[in-house]
Scaffold this motif. Structure first.
Motif, PDB file in Angstrom:
ATOM      1  N   ARG A 148       0.991  -1.184   0.086  1.00 21.31           N
ATOM      2  CA  ARG A 148       0.125  -0.125   0.187  1.00 21.31           C
ATOM      3  C   ARG A 148       0.947   1.374   0.098  1.00 21.31           C
ATOM      4  O   ARG A 148       0.565   2.168  -0.609  1.00 21.31           O
ATOM      5  CB  ARG A 148      -0.848   0.041   1.119  1.00 21.31           C
ATOM      6  N   GLN A 149       1.869   1.005   0.722  1.00 24.67           N
ATOM      7  CA  GLN A 149       2.936   2.316   0.817  1.00 24.67           C
ATOM      8  C   GLN A 149       3.478   2.563  -0.574  1.00 24.67           C
ATOM      9  O   GLN A 149       3.600   3.587  -1.110  1.00 24.67           O
ATOM     10  CB  GLN A 149       4.143   2.055   1.779  1.00 24.67           C
ATOM     11  N   MET A 150       3.857   1.321  -1.345  1.00 28.03           N
ATOM     12  CA  MET A 150       4.478   1.682  -2.631  1.00 28.03           C
ATOM     13  C   MET A 150       3.255   2.057  -3.540  1.00 28.03           C
ATOM     14  O   MET A 150       3.509   2.920  -4.456  1.00 28.03           O
ATOM     15  CB  MET A 150       4.943   0.040  -3.038  1.00 28.03           C
ATOM     16  N   ASP A 151       2.134   1.582  -3.360  1.00 25.80           N
ATOM     17  CA  ASP A 151       1.121   2.270  -4.308  1.00 25.80           C
ATOM     18  C   ASP A 151       0.827   3.767  -4.093  1.00 25.80           C
ATOM     19  O   ASP A 151       0.762   4.398  -5.159  1.00 25.80           O
ATOM     20  CB  ASP A 151      -0.137   1.520  -4.074  1.00 25.80           C
ATOM     21  N   ASN A 152       0.955   4.201  -2.849  1.00 24.57           N
ATOM     22  CA  ASN A 152       0.802   5.667  -2.693  1.00 24.57           C
ATOM     23  C   ASN A 152       1.983   6.249  -3.434  1.00 24.57           C
ATOM     24  O   ASN A 152       1.795   7.339  -3.823  1.00 24.57           O
ATOM     25  CB  ASN A 152       0.884   5.811  -1.076  1.00 24.57           C
TER      26      ASN A 152
END
Length: 159
Positions: A148-152
């Motif tokens: 999720r952090q990478m998606d952001n």
């Protein structure tokens, strides 16, 4: 100081895991059983814990110190991704999938960490399925958080 395993007295590993926040996923008796699978390790500043592409499968939880996580770019240069500190977990993907390391880890500041190998992880899942499921969920939540952090980051980069 060289990298080494450190023997800990009974009860200390549970306290270290609880202090890291990792222990919050487990009830007290379960935490004791999980703690029996971990060991304490120290490593000096500058020590390479693993390199991108290595096949050693373990995860570490930082008790004290700091670890730089980096990846080689297309030109072969190391690019710093992040620096992790007390309470942070790294190397968890290799425990779940047994694949080669996707990044390198090097000690930035003298390190004390608790370590769990993929072998001990797998043994726990087989021997204590309910407890193993709790452990799998905890590691999966961490992997999910990282995705999720990478998606952001990708959303910010590409707009």
């Amino acid at each position: 100081m060289k990298r080494m395993r450190v023997k800990v007295e009974p009860g200390r590993m549970e306290k270290l895991l609880a202090r890291s926040g990792w222990g919050a996923a487990f009830e007290e008796d379960d935490l004791r059983s999980v703690a029996e699978r971990f060991w304490l390790e120290t490593a000096p500043e500058g020590e390479a814990l693993f390199e991108q592409g290595d096949r050693d499968a373990y995860m570490g939880i930082i008790v004290d110190g700091a670890v730089d996580i980096s990846r080689r770019d297309g030109g072969g240069a190391d690019r710093l991704i992040t620096t992790l500190g007390d309470g942070a977990v790294f190397g968890e993907m290799s425990v779940l999938d047994g694949q080669s390391r996707s990044a390198s880890a090097r000690v930035r500041k003298d390190l004390t960490m608790v370590v769990l190998t993929a072998e001990d992880f797998g043994r726990l899942v087989v021997e204590r399925p309910r407890l193993g499921l709790t452990l799998v969920r905890a590691v999966s939540r961490l992997v999910s958080l990282r995705l999720r952090q990478m998606d952001n980051l990708l959303e910010e980069y590409f707009g």
